[in-house]
Design a protein around this motif. Sequence first.
Motif, PDB file in Angstrom:
ATOM      1  N   ARG A 183      27.744  63.490  56.467  1.00 14.28           N
ATOM      2  CA  ARG A 183      28.687  62.614  56.832  1.00 14.28           C
ATOM      3  C   ARG A 183      30.118  62.942  55.861  1.00 14.28           C
ATOM      4  NH1 ARG A 183      28.003  56.488  58.444  1.00 14.28           N
ATOM      5  NH2 ARG A 183      30.346  55.912  59.162  1.00 14.28           N
ATOM      6  N   VAL A 184      31.309  62.969  56.437  1.00 18.85           N
ATOM      7  CA  VAL A 184      32.372  63.181  55.514  1.00 18.85           C
ATOM      8  C   VAL A 184      32.730  61.898  54.797  1.00 18.85           C
ATOM      9  CG1 VAL A 184      33.323  64.905  57.036  1.00 18.85           C
ATOM     10  CG2 VAL A 184      34.168  62.546  57.339  1.00 18.85           C
ATOM     11  N   HIS A 185      33.556  61.867  53.646  1.00 17.53           N
ATOM     12  CA  HIS A 185      34.070  60.603  52.905  1.00 17.53           C
ATOM     13  C   HIS A 185      34.606  59.897  53.642  1.00 17.53           C
ATOM     14  CE1 HIS A 185      36.092  58.419  49.834  1.00 17.53           C
ATOM     15  NE2 HIS A 185      35.147  58.935  48.834  1.00 17.53           N
ATOM     16  N   PRO A 186      34.437  58.613  53.529  1.00 19.88           N
ATOM     17  CA  PRO A 186      35.020  57.305  54.285  1.00 19.88           C
ATOM     18  C   PRO A 186      36.316  57.507  54.349  1.00 19.88           C
ATOM     19  CG  PRO A 186      33.399  56.672  52.851  1.00 19.88           C
ATOM     20  CD  PRO A 186      33.121  58.205  52.471  1.00 19.88           C
ATOM     21  N   ASP A 187      37.116  58.113  53.170  1.00 19.39           N
ATOM     22  CA  ASP A 187      38.447  57.967  53.489  1.00 19.39           C
ATOM     23  C   ASP A 187      38.947  58.882  54.708  1.00 19.39           C
ATOM     24  OD1 ASP A 187      38.532  56.440  51.294  1.00 19.39           O
ATOM     25  OD2 ASP A 187      39.217  57.698  49.694  1.00 19.39           O
ATOM     26  N   ILE A 188      38.190  60.123  54.781  1.00 15.06           N
ATOM     27  CA  ILE A 188      38.469  61.083  55.672  1.00 15.06           C
ATOM     28  C   ILE A 188      38.358  60.373  57.087  1.00 15.06           C
ATOM     29  CG2 ILE A 188      37.780  63.232  56.488  1.00 15.06           C
ATOM     30  CD1 ILE A 188      37.462  64.379  53.966  1.00 15.06           C
ATOM     31  N   GLU A 189      37.140  59.465  57.308  1.00 14.83           N
ATOM     32  CA  GLU A 189      36.922  59.235  58.571  1.00 14.83           C
ATOM     33  C   GLU A 189      37.962  58.014  58.926  1.00 14.83           C
ATOM     34  OE1 GLU A 189      32.084  59.097  58.798  1.00 14.83           O
ATOM     35  OE2 GLU A 189      33.111  56.965  58.549  1.00 14.83           O
ATOM     36  N   ALA A 190      38.607  57.179  57.910  1.00 18.16           N
ATOM     37  CA  ALA A 190      39.386  56.457  58.135  1.00 18.16           C
ATOM     38  C   ALA A 190      40.827  57.026  58.341  1.00 18.16           C
ATOM     39  CB  ALA A 190      39.608  55.463  56.737  1.00 18.16           C
ATOM     40  N   GLU A 191      41.254  57.996  57.843  1.00 12.71           N
ATOM     41  CA  GLU A 191      42.578  58.706  57.961  1.00 12.71           C
ATOM     42  C   GLU A 191      42.291  59.227  59.572  1.00 12.71           C
ATOM     43  OE1 GLU A 191      44.382  63.094  57.266  1.00 12.71           O
ATOM     44  OE2 GLU A 191      42.830  62.600  55.888  1.00 12.71           O
ATOM     45  N   LEU A 192      41.320  59.816  60.063  1.00 11.24           N
ATOM     46  CA  LEU A 192      41.248  60.253  61.128  1.00 11.24           C
ATOM     47  C   LEU A 192      40.745  59.456  62.118  1.00 11.24           C
ATOM     48  CD1 LEU A 192      39.279  63.785  60.131  1.00 11.24           C
ATOM     49  CD2 LEU A 192      41.777  63.387  60.748  1.00 11.24           C
ATOM     50  N   GLY A 193      40.206  58.284  62.043  1.00 10.13           N
ATOM     51  CA  GLY A 193      40.034  57.058  63.011  1.00 10.13           C
ATOM     52  C   GLY A 193      38.635  57.710  63.527  1.00 10.13           C
ATOM     53  N   ALA A 194      37.684  58.441  62.613  1.00 10.17           N
ATOM     54  CA  ALA A 194      36.670  59.084  63.388  1.00 10.17           C
ATOM     55  C   ALA A 194      35.443  58.337  63.317  1.00 10.17           C
ATOM     56  CB  ALA A 194      36.279  60.593  62.557  1.00 10.17           C
ATOM     57  N   ARG A 195      34.470  58.495  64.105  1.00  9.27           N
ATOM     58  CA  ARG A 195      33.026  57.771  64.342  1.00  9.27           C
ATOM     59  C   ARG A 195      32.168  58.977  64.112  1.00  9.27           C
ATOM     60  NH1 ARG A 195      30.010  54.490  69.056  1.00  9.27           N
ATOM     61  NH2 ARG A 195      27.993  54.421  67.947  1.00  9.27           N
ATOM     62  N   TYR A 196      31.185  58.760  63.085  1.00  7.64           N
ATOM     63  CA  TYR A 196      30.262  59.688  62.772  1.00  7.64           C
ATOM     64  C   TYR A 196      29.026  59.463  63.647  1.00  7.64           C
ATOM     65  CZ  TYR A 196      26.362  61.789  60.397  1.00  7.64           C
ATOM     66  OH  TYR A 196      25.220  62.570  59.896  1.00  7.64           O
ATOM     67  N   TRP A 197      28.310  60.516  64.258  1.00  4.58           N
ATOM     68  CA  TRP A 197      27.104  60.346  65.031  1.00  4.58           C
ATOM     69  C   TRP A 197      26.184  60.980  64.190  1.00  4.58           C
ATOM     70  CZ3 TRP A 197      26.507  57.660  69.676  1.00  4.58           C
ATOM     71  CH2 TRP A 197      27.835  57.154  70.249  1.00  4.58           C
ATOM     72  N   ASP A 198      25.106  60.363  63.836  1.00  6.82           N
ATOM     73  CA  ASP A 198      23.845  61.165  63.149  1.00  6.82           C
ATOM     74  C   ASP A 198      23.028  61.954  64.154  1.00  6.82           C
ATOM     75  OD1 ASP A 198      22.097  61.583  60.859  1.00  6.82           O
ATOM     76  OD2 ASP A 198      20.518  60.571  62.239  1.00  6.82           O
ATOM     77  N   SER A 199      23.129  61.322  65.456  1.00  9.15           N
ATOM     78  CA  SER A 199      22.201  62.093  66.365  1.00  9.15           C
ATOM     79  C   SER A 199      23.220  62.757  67.294  1.00  9.15           C
ATOM     80  CB  SER A 199      21.662  60.951  67.364  1.00  9.15           C
ATOM     81  OG  SER A 199      21.052  61.602  68.447  1.00  9.15           O
ATOM     82  N   LEU A 200      23.253  63.979  67.441  1.00  7.66           N
ATOM     83  CA  LEU A 200      24.039  64.991  68.292  1.00  7.66           C
ATOM     84  C   LEU A 200      23.594  64.696  69.712  1.00  7.66           C
ATOM     85  CD1 LEU A 200      26.060  67.293  68.644  1.00  7.66           C
ATOM     86  CD2 LEU A 200      23.904  68.723  68.258  1.00  7.66           C
ATOM     87  N   ASP A 201      22.496  64.408  70.210  1.00  9.77           N
ATOM     88  CA  ASP A 201      22.287  64.232  71.598  1.00  9.77           C
ATOM     89  C   ASP A 201      23.062  62.978  71.933  1.00  9.77           C
ATOM     90  OD1 ASP A 201      20.381  66.386  71.512  1.00  9.77           O
ATOM     91  OD2 ASP A 201      18.478  65.196  71.569  1.00  9.77           O
TER      92      ASP A 201
END
Length: 328
Positions: A183-201
């Motif tokens: 998982r990328v750094h929370p600051d990068i997620e916040a900047e991009l407005g990105a949601r992380y998925w642990d499960s690729l499926d």
Amino acid sequence: MSAPRLSVVVTRRLPQPVETRLRELFDVELSKDDAKMSREALVEAMKRADILVPCVTDRIEASMLAQAGKQLKLIANYGAGVDHIDVSSARERGVLVSNTPGVVTEDTADMTMALILAVTRRIPEGLSTMQSGSWGGWAPTAFMGHRIGGKRLGILGMGRIGQAVARRAAAFGMEIHYHNRKRVHPDIEAELGARYWDSLDQMVARMDVISVNCPHTPSTFHLLNARRLKILKPEAVIVNTSRGEVIDENALTRALRAGELAGAGLDVFEHGTEINPRLRAQPNVVLLPHMGSATVEGRIEMGEKVLINIKTFADGHRPPDLVVPAMI
């Protein structure tokens, strides 16, 4: 008395400014006709060179490295990806490997967005109609594609290029989702407005567009296999500007032919230049000849990185872009 200049063999033609600088600094052997070197020619090059400058078209295996001359000490790859080089075998034989990371990030991200738009808006179909002279005029239901604003983009690999794609896609109003080894750094997620998925499926089953931006490693080979392609929505589009081996190309072709996917945009292919003819025949597929990094600026910057790696090594220091097996 000055030390003899290092012997450098370059396997393909490089931009003229890069070749000129190589001539100035080293005893360099440049490619004359820009043809891909045969396996035998590569081995012969490694027998006589202090430094080899290959690119993605040159597969360098352990059995070839075993035949290299003792003077070969550096493989300064022209390109970021090194999956075509047996880095572990090279290091075991005392041969360092360097690459050119970072310089094609923006160019590849631009091409990713171009492919997303080309597939979703059916640009090649429109172009073909105009070039053939068969256009009969505007019609309400002709060439209808889909808007990308509001659609979910799932990024496989959130490194430099994945993040650059995310920034562009967000500007088009797309929702950003991603799956990554870490998982990328929370600051990068916040900047991009990105949601992380642990499960690729779970991620791919919900996306409208999938962008492949991860490297080819043993763990990513056929990451998008037949089973995963089956769980994508039939309205989904796949774009790949990374490495062809990440997708099971035969399974992708079957899915497209069966109408189980809306389309694909590919700049890289599983078997190099040997592309499934059934894939080429699909009207909802956009195929490009590995153009992701093909800008004048990017290719010169790649060459400059090669020069820096070689010059630093020649001066007795560790190349700044040294690749170690643990990085792969």
